[in-house]
Motif scaffolding. Sequence first.
Motif, short mmCIF file in Angstrom:
data_model
loop_
_atom_site.label_atom_id
_atom_site.label_comp_id
_atom_site.label_asym_id
_atom_site.label_seq_id
_atom_site.Cartn_x
_atom_site.Cartn_y
_atom_site.Cartn_z
N ILE A 77 -2.92 0.98 13.97
CA ILE A 77 -2.09 -0.21 14.07
C ILE A 77 -1.13 -0.03 15.24
O ILE A 77 -0.49 1.02 15.36
CB ILE A 77 -1.26 -0.41 12.79
CG1 ILE A 77 -2.16 -0.50 11.56
CG2 ILE A 77 -0.38 -1.64 12.90
CD1 ILE A 77 -1.40 -0.39 10.26
N HIS A 136 2.79 4.79 2.32
CA HIS A 136 1.50 4.35 2.83
C HIS A 136 0.33 4.74 1.93
O HIS A 136 -0.76 4.21 2.11
CB HIS A 136 1.26 4.91 4.24
CG HIS A 136 2.24 4.39 5.24
ND1 HIS A 136 2.21 3.11 5.74
CD2 HIS A 136 3.33 4.97 5.81
CE1 HIS A 136 3.20 2.93 6.59
NE2 HIS A 136 3.90 4.05 6.65
N ALA A 142 -1.36 7.22 2.17
CA ALA A 142 -2.32 7.63 3.19
C ALA A 142 -1.69 8.73 4.05
O ALA A 142 -0.50 8.97 3.98
CB ALA A 142 -2.67 6.44 4.08
N ALA A 146 -0.38 9.26 7.47
CA ALA A 146 0.07 8.36 8.53
C ALA A 146 0.60 9.18 9.69
O ALA A 146 1.48 10.02 9.51
CB ALA A 146 1.15 7.42 7.99
N LEU A 162 -3.68 5.50 10.33
CA LEU A 162 -3.69 5.69 8.88
C LEU A 162 -5.06 6.18 8.44
O LEU A 162 -6.08 5.57 8.78
CB LEU A 162 -3.39 4.37 8.16
CG LEU A 162 -2.01 3.78 8.38
CD1 LEU A 162 -1.95 2.38 7.79
CD2 LEU A 162 -0.95 4.65 7.75
N LYS A 166 -6.82 6.38 5.11
CA LYS A 166 -6.62 5.87 3.76
C LYS A 166 -7.94 5.40 3.18
O LYS A 166 -8.94 5.33 3.87
CB LYS A 166 -5.62 4.71 3.78
CG LYS A 166 -6.07 3.51 4.59
CD LYS A 166 -5.03 2.42 4.59
CE LYS A 166 -5.50 1.15 5.25
NZ LYS A 166 -6.62 0.49 4.64
N LYS A 205 -10.68 2.83 2.03
CA LYS A 205 -11.11 1.55 2.57
C LYS A 205 -10.59 0.44 1.66
O LYS A 205 -10.73 0.49 0.45
CB LYS A 205 -12.64 1.52 2.66
CG LYS A 205 -13.16 0.30 3.35
CD LYS A 205 -14.66 0.37 3.52
CE LYS A 205 -15.16 -0.85 4.28
NZ LYS A 205 -16.59 -0.74 4.56
N ALA A 254 -2.02 -1.12 3.94
CA ALA A 254 -1.45 -0.20 4.92
C ALA A 254 -0.04 0.25 4.51
O ALA A 254 0.38 1.34 4.84
CB ALA A 254 -1.39 -0.86 6.30
N LEU A 255 0.68 -0.62 3.77
CA LEU A 255 2.06 -0.33 3.42
C LEU A 255 2.33 -0.84 2.00
O LEU A 255 1.87 -1.91 1.63
CB LEU A 255 2.98 -1.06 4.41
CG LEU A 255 4.46 -0.80 4.27
CD1 LEU A 255 5.04 -0.52 5.62
CD2 LEU A 255 5.14 -1.98 3.63
#
Length: 87
Positions: free
Chosen positions: A2, A17, A19, A21, A74, A76, A78, A82-83
């Motif tokens: 992003i 996240h 994830a 990041a 990220l 993460k 699928k 994202a947040l």
Amino acid sequence: MIAVEHAPGGSSAMHRHNAHAFVYVLEGSLVMQLKGGQEVTLTPGQSFYEGPSDVHVVDRYASATRPAKFLVLLIKDKGAPALVPAQ
């Protein structure tokens, strides 16, 4: 990945996240802090890492006159957001 651009003096609410990041600063400066960690100021060419269980408590743009531009990579699941807002 992003690409993010924020206006001078902007900030983001506390979030996570869920994830891995990786933040890379392209322009301007950012102030970042994870829950339990120290606040850091990042400038162009510097990076910042957030793990899947980290809560991002400070995310603001250090300049009141210059925008900040950065990339976020990220890793993460699928379809996962994202947040996610955090408390």
